[in-house]
Design an enzyme around this catalytic site. Structure first.
Site, PDB file in Angstrom:
ATOM      1  N   ALA A   1       3.003   2.029  10.222  1.00 17.36           N
ATOM      2  CA  ALA A   1       1.919   1.086  10.499  1.00 17.36           C
ATOM      3  C   ALA A   1       0.809   1.237   9.466  1.00 17.36           C
ATOM      4  O   ALA A   1       0.520   2.339   8.992  1.00 17.36           O
ATOM      5  CB  ALA A   1       1.369   1.320  11.904  1.00 17.36           C
TER       6      ALA A   1
ATOM      7  N   CYS B   1       6.283  -7.871  -5.014  1.00 18.84           N
ATOM      8  CA  CYS B   1       7.556  -8.408  -4.529  1.00 18.84           C
ATOM      9  C   CYS B   1       7.478  -9.054  -3.151  1.00 18.84           C
ATOM     10  O   CYS B   1       7.784 -10.232  -3.000  1.00 18.84           O
ATOM     11  CB  CYS B   1       8.609  -7.295  -4.506  1.00 18.84           C
ATOM     12  SG  CYS B   1       9.050  -6.679  -6.141  1.00 18.84           S
TER      13      CYS B   1
END
Length: 438
Positions: A255, A263
């Site tokens: 998280a 990308c």
């Protein structure tokens, strides 16, 4: 084998240096004369651990060289790799293929004898067809096979990823093309890297599908983190609990403030556009993009809530690049975070081990500091944005003494709430309930 690598950006330079290290004769080509001269002097334009030594050793061994003129390298090459940029096209999110198509035309004019032309750049499905059409239009007599060979390199670990890949995907149905690329990658057979041959369009889609799936994992655990905070669960234990299931796996279940980089944002947007062009809805991928954008903007509010408002306060930001071990600032979560902090009236100071020169282009209005403690001096809050190893063992007592208010917002969950509470910090993290101050 003789290889011409067109483009000396991240993918082209890493791939070219690694191919040379395999024993191939590699020439890297780029139109930027300044970049080529710098590379000839041994100056590496990107930060990637180990790349400077790899380039230097192969230049010294005369297996790797650099030029601005592709004519001779392409004419002599067994394989020509196109590794130019495919940025998001302004206005619609499609991949901009201008550089790919320009390279294809120039390659076509220089080809001599049988040559395999390989798209290494991340390109939409069907790009190989257009590259082949352009080559044959420019040079009808060219004896050429056009193949797809997507890259799967992680910034910060690119050399290892290239030499010890999970898989090598080669998209071509032509037996001569398969043989050439099989020979190019033969040195990796000792590492038992799976070499997967498939159709060209399938190879092109594999790259986009892989990045979209990883982006989805990141976004999923970020939403579970939000729920964990509300119900009093620990997202790190949740991630471990589901990641031990080998059908799910533990990677990309960390998280944080949302994904960025060169990308994932670009490729997920392009995949959605490809699907729309073919009357297909990728609702999950569309949601991933929306959730990630909202999350990055929400991080400034998280800091504001921890400090009881930001107007007139000083915030120290540790980490600016989108991930550790790179100087890449493209779509870094730090950009919307810092912009949000400034919009809320805060003064921002920042430190990053290698990314500050790049960050200054994106965030020129903030103060840059030489180390974490200078950055924290007099700050009302400190935010950890990038999980550089240099930030994992800070002197917490010194840090607290430097700060005007002992408030830490850890967007990467580097520290344990109980340890921060013991040091007298008000500590906020992601997907974990705060520990009461001692």
């Amino acid at each position: 084998m003789r290889i011409a690598m067109i483009g000396t950006g991240y993918v082209g330079l890493v791939s070219g240096a690694c191919f040379a290290d395999f024993g191939h004769q590699v020439t890297c080509v780029d139109k930027d004369a300044g970049k080529i001269e710098a590379l000839r002097r041994g100056e590496i334009p990107i930060f990637e651990p180990g790349l400077d030594a790899l380039v230097a050793s192969n230049v010294k061994a005369k297996r790797l060289d650099f030029t601005t003129d592709l004519t001779v390298p392409v004419a002599e090459a067994d394989a020509v790799f196109i590794a130019v940029g495919t940025p998001s096209r302004r206005g619609d999110g499609h991949a901009d293929l201008t550089y790919v198509y320009s390279a294809a035309r120039e390659i076509a004019a220089a080809i001599s004898g049988f040559t395999v032309v390989v798209t290494k750049s991340t390109v939409p499905v069907g790009t190989g067809d257009e590259v082949e059409r352009l080559i044959r239009e420019t040079n009808p007599s060219a004896d050429v096979v056009v193949a797809s060979n997507p890259e799967f390199l992680r910034e910060g670990a690119a050399i290892r990823d290239f030499k010890f890949p999970d898989r090598i995907v080669v998209g071509t149905d032509d037996e001569r093309g398969r043989k050439v690329l099989g020979d190019v990658y033969r040195p990796l057979s000792l590492n038992q890297a799976p070499l997967m041959f498939t159709a060209r369009r399938t190879a092109e889609l594999i790259k986009y599908a892989a990045n979209a799936f990883l982006a989805t994992k990141i976004t999923f655990i970020n939403e579970i983190a939000d729920l964990s905070e509300k119900v009093g669960a620990d997202v790190q234990q949740v991630a471990r609990g589901i990641g031990l299931d080998n059908r799910i796996g533990s990677k990309f279940l960390h998280a944080g403030p949302g994904f960025g980089g060169s990308c994932f944002p670009k490729d997920t947007r392009a995949l959605v556009k490809i699907a729309q062009d073919h009357d297909v809805q990728l609702r999950i991928v569309e949601a991933v993009l929306g959730v990630n954008d909202i999350r990055k903007r929400a991080m400034a509010r998280k800091v504001s809530n921890a400090t009881g408002g930001l107007r007139g306060k000083t915030v120290a930001v540790l980490g600016l690049t989108f991930k550790p071990d790179t100087d890449d600032m493209r779509e870094a979560p730090s950009i919307p975070l810092v912009t949000g902090l400034l919009d809320m009236g805060a003064k921002v100071r920042a430190h990053d081990p290698v990314g500050m020169e790049q960050a200054k282009k994106e965030l020129p209005e903030i103060e840059y500091c030489t180390d974490p403690y200078e950055c924290a001096r007099g700050a009302d809050a400190l935010v950890i944005v990038t999980e550089w190893v240099q930030f994992r063992a800070l002197d917490l007592e010194r840090l607290r003494n430097e700060m005007a208010q002992p408030v830490v917002v850890d967007l990467r969950n580097i520290y344990r709430p109980e340890d921060m509470a013991a040091q007298g910090f008000t500590y906020e993290s992601v997907g974990r309930a705060p520990e009461p101050k001692v």
